[in-house]
Design a protein around this motif. Structure first.
Motif, PDB file in Angstrom:
ATOM      1  N   SER A 121     -15.103 -35.791 -21.523  1.00 31.77           N
ATOM      2  CA  SER A 121     -14.525 -36.914 -22.253  1.00 31.77           C
ATOM      3  C   SER A 121     -13.475 -36.366 -23.218  1.00 31.77           C
ATOM      4  O   SER A 121     -13.538 -35.195 -23.619  1.00 31.77           O
ATOM      5  N   PRO A 122     -12.502 -37.185 -23.617  1.00 32.26           N
ATOM      6  CA  PRO A 122     -11.483 -36.694 -24.559  1.00 32.26           C
ATOM      7  C   PRO A 122     -12.077 -36.100 -25.838  1.00 32.26           C
ATOM      8  O   PRO A 122     -11.632 -35.052 -26.305  1.00 32.26           O
ATOM      9  N   ALA A 123     -13.082 -36.760 -26.394  1.00 36.81           N
ATOM     10  CA  ALA A 123     -13.686 -36.244 -27.622  1.00 36.81           C
ATOM     11  C   ALA A 123     -14.357 -34.897 -27.385  1.00 36.81           C
ATOM     12  O   ALA A 123     -14.273 -33.986 -28.218  1.00 36.81           O
ATOM     13  N   SER A 124     -15.004 -34.741 -26.228  1.00 39.14           N
ATOM     14  CA  SER A 124     -15.664 -33.471 -25.912  1.00 39.14           C
ATOM     15  C   SER A 124     -14.654 -32.379 -25.634  1.00 39.14           C
ATOM     16  O   SER A 124     -14.867 -31.211 -25.992  1.00 39.14           O
ATOM     17  N   GLN A 125     -13.549 -32.718 -24.990  1.00 38.93           N
ATOM     18  CA  GLN A 125     -12.493 -31.739 -24.745  1.00 38.93           C
ATOM     19  C   GLN A 125     -12.031 -31.122 -26.062  1.00 38.93           C
ATOM     20  O   GLN A 125     -11.948 -29.897 -26.204  1.00 38.93           O
ATOM     21  N   ILE A 126     -11.746 -31.985 -27.011  1.00 34.95           N
ATOM     22  CA  ILE A 126     -11.200 -31.517 -28.280  1.00 34.95           C
ATOM     23  C   ILE A 126     -12.237 -30.727 -29.065  1.00 34.95           C
ATOM     24  O   ILE A 126     -11.952 -29.647 -29.598  1.00 34.95           O
ATOM     25  N   ALA A 127     -13.460 -31.226 -29.112  1.00 33.19           N
ATOM     26  CA  ALA A 127     -14.509 -30.540 -29.872  1.00 33.19           C
ATOM     27  C   ALA A 127     -14.788 -29.157 -29.302  1.00 33.19           C
ATOM     28  O   ALA A 127     -14.894 -28.171 -30.041  1.00 33.19           O
ATOM     29  N   LEU A 128     -14.903 -29.060 -27.972  1.00 35.14           N
ATOM     30  CA  LEU A 128     -15.211 -27.776 -27.347  1.00 35.14           C
ATOM     31  C   LEU A 128     -14.083 -26.784 -27.562  1.00 35.14           C
ATOM     32  O   LEU A 128     -14.317 -25.604 -27.852  1.00 35.14           O
ATOM     33  N   ARG A 154     -24.516 -31.655 -30.766  1.00 34.39           N
ATOM     34  CA  ARG A 154     -24.964 -32.147 -29.461  1.00 34.39           C
ATOM     35  C   ARG A 154     -23.777 -32.372 -28.524  1.00 34.39           C
ATOM     36  O   ARG A 154     -23.865 -32.077 -27.330  1.00 34.39           O
ATOM     37  N   ARG A 155     -22.684 -32.853 -29.057  1.00 36.99           N
ATOM     38  CA  ARG A 155     -21.503 -33.113 -28.231  1.00 36.99           C
ATOM     39  C   ARG A 155     -20.960 -31.810 -27.649  1.00 36.99           C
ATOM     40  O   ARG A 155     -20.616 -31.735 -26.464  1.00 36.99           O
ATOM     41  N   ILE A 156     -20.904 -30.769 -28.466  1.00 39.58           N
ATOM     42  CA  ILE A 156     -20.395 -29.481 -27.989  1.00 39.58           C
ATOM     43  C   ILE A 156     -21.334 -28.877 -26.956  1.00 39.58           C
ATOM     44  O   ILE A 156     -20.906 -28.327 -25.933  1.00 39.58           O
ATOM     45  N   SER A 157     -22.630 -28.975 -27.196  1.00 35.48           N
ATOM     46  CA  SER A 157     -23.610 -28.442 -26.238  1.00 35.48           C
ATOM     47  C   SER A 157     -23.482 -29.139 -24.891  1.00 35.48           C
ATOM     48  O   SER A 157     -23.520 -28.496 -23.824  1.00 35.48           O
ATOM     49  N   ARG A 158     -23.342 -30.466 -24.903  1.00 38.58           N
ATOM     50  CA  ARG A 158     -23.178 -31.196 -23.646  1.00 38.58           C
ATOM     51  C   ARG A 158     -21.889 -30.791 -22.942  1.00 38.58           C
ATOM     52  O   ARG A 158     -21.861 -30.680 -21.706  1.00 38.58           O
ATOM     53  N   ALA A 159     -20.837 -30.567 -23.694  1.00 34.64           N
ATOM     54  CA  ALA A 159     -19.560 -30.179 -23.090  1.00 34.64           C
ATOM     55  C   ALA A 159     -19.678 -28.818 -22.407  1.00 34.64           C
ATOM     56  O   ALA A 159     -19.183 -28.628 -21.285  1.00 34.64           O
ATOM     57  N   LYS A 160     -20.340 -27.876 -23.062  1.00 35.95           N
ATOM     58  CA  LYS A 160     -20.513 -26.555 -22.447  1.00 35.95           C
ATOM     59  C   LYS A 160     -21.347 -26.648 -21.184  1.00 35.95           C
ATOM     60  O   LYS A 160     -21.075 -25.969 -20.184  1.00 35.95           O
TER      61      LYS A 160
END
Length: 422
Positions: A121-128, A154-160
């Motif tokens: 997701s765009p938010a996850s792209q940026i956070a990661l 949690r968002r970063i963990s899901r992105a990884k």
């Protein structure tokens, strides 16, 4: 002997390159990041006392690989596949690059583009990307997104995990894939630069190494996409903004607002390059938000003094920017420009309307602008109250000191002269 501060700056610069190299070789993003973090901790402990290795980057990659091998061995042992772990071992010369890849190649841009894969997701792209490439902490990223730290973790963990499960190859994306990732890449670079130029927390006003890394990566991206107007605009914006950094603090580290800065200290070379870039980009194609922000920065930088600033032009540019960007900071900056053109009371009316926006209503910057405009109206008691409120809401120590000093100047007998907000 190097100092701990020297080591910290070096590690911040090398961490994305080390992570990119390890991900390239092992392909396991989540475990690779854990391994690199352990290597960084080891370096932070050893290098200040033992001295820098001959090749700090190779040292980090080597230690990371050993940590990664151990991590994978433990993980695979639990799954009873120790034979698979053995295949991850590399020969003694594994740090040597492939024959078709130069020894000093930098994988950071590839890592950046991989983190901005459309599978996220765009938010996850940026956070990661802020975590892996920018080196920002989870708390810093959470503040940038205005969400709780646990939510961001949690968002970063899901992105990884998504990166690991997707089988995304570690390679430079094809040209046809650029449009899917470019918006996120530009926003990430913008946020990394902003955190470097105006740190959200800590004892320092800025982190020069972080803003320099953002400029370096944006240069690489501009070299890859020289005809993209927004990439050019972002590079121009960074150069024009960073040009003011030498004058932003006094010799004792006190914050100096733009109106009071010694403009002879501004980096003329950066200003010249930034103006050239934005002047070339604006007439070509659709004008985007980074180009407009760069144009605003150019108006500030080309003014010989604060009094000579072309505020009507800045106000007009912000009004165009507001039409294409739903960003409360843009609206707040527009209120400042309106106040400089039409008077502080008009600007205050706009600030009060913006106070109802939950994204910025409790942000220290809104209170600081309110305080400055109240100061311009002569309502010093209300300005003092607003400066106190702003100081209590920022986690940047230099900004806190500046805002409290402004408030103290409006105590009876204070007499601090009016100036623009930081």
């Amino acid at each position: 002997m190097v100092t701990g501060q020297d080591v910290e700056g070096l590690l911040r610069r090398l961490a994305p390159r080390a992570l990119g190299a390890v991900v390239r070789r092992f392909g396991n993003f989540n475990t690779a990041e854990d391994a690199v973090q352990e290597a960084l901790l080891a370096a932070a402990e050893q290098w200040p006392t033992q001295g820098l290795p001959d090749n700090p980057l190779a040292w980090l990659i080597t230690v990371s690989s050993r940590r990664l091998t151990d991590l994978l061995r433990r993980e695979q042992a639990r799954r009873r596949r120790e034979d698979t772990v053995a295949s991850w071992r590399l020969p003694d010369d594994w740090c040597s690059p492939p024959a078709d890849r130069p020894a000093d190649a930098d994988d950071t841009l590839i890592l950046l583009l991989m983190c901005c894969h459309p599978a996220l997701s765009p938010a996850s792209q940026i956070a990661l990307t802020l975590r892996a490439v920018g080196g920002l902490t989870t708390a810093e990223i959470a503040r940038a997104f205005l969400v709780p730290e646990q939510t961001m973790s949690r968002r970063i963990s899901r992105a990884k995990q998504t990166i690991n499960n997707s089988g995304i190859p570690f390679r430079m994306p094809l040209r046809s894939e650029h449009p899917q990732r470019l918006d996120a890449v530009l926003r990430v670079l913008y946020l990394i630069f902003n955190e470097g130029y105006a740190s959200t927390s800590g004892p320092n006003l800025y982190r020069a190494d972080l803003s320099a890394e953002a400029i370096r990566l944006t240069r690489l991206l501009h070299h890859m996409l020289p005809d993209d107007g927004e990439t050019t605009g972002l590079l121009a914006l960074m150069l024009l903004t960073d040009a003011r950094r030498p004058a932003r603090t006094s010799p004792d580290g006190t914050l100096v607002p733009m109106a009071d800065q010694d403009r002879t200290l501004w980096n003329a070379e950066n200003i010249t390059e930034g103006v050239r870039l934005i002047s070339a980009a604006l007439p070509c194609g659709t004008t985007g938000p980074y180009q407009l922000q760069a144009a605003i920065a150019a108006v500030h930088d080309e003014a010989p003094s604060a009094d000579a600033t072309d505020w009507p032009q800045i106000m007009a540019l912000y009004e165009v920017l507001m039409q294409i960007s739903d960003n409360p900071m843009v609206t707040l900056n527009h209120a400042v420009a309106v106040a400089m053109v039409r008077g502080p009371h008009t600007g205050l009316d706009l600030v009060e309307q913006l106070a109802a926006d939950g994204r910025i209503g409790q942000d220290h910057r809104l209170f600081a602008v309110r305080a400055h405009l109240l100061e311009m109206t002569g309502d010093l008691a209300a300005a003092r109250h607003a400066y106190h409120a702003a100081a209590q809401r920022t986690t940047s120590q230099p900004q806190q000191r500046y805002l409290y000093a402004r408030a103290a100047g409006h105590e009876p007998g204070g007499g601090l002269p009016a100036t623009s907000p930081a």
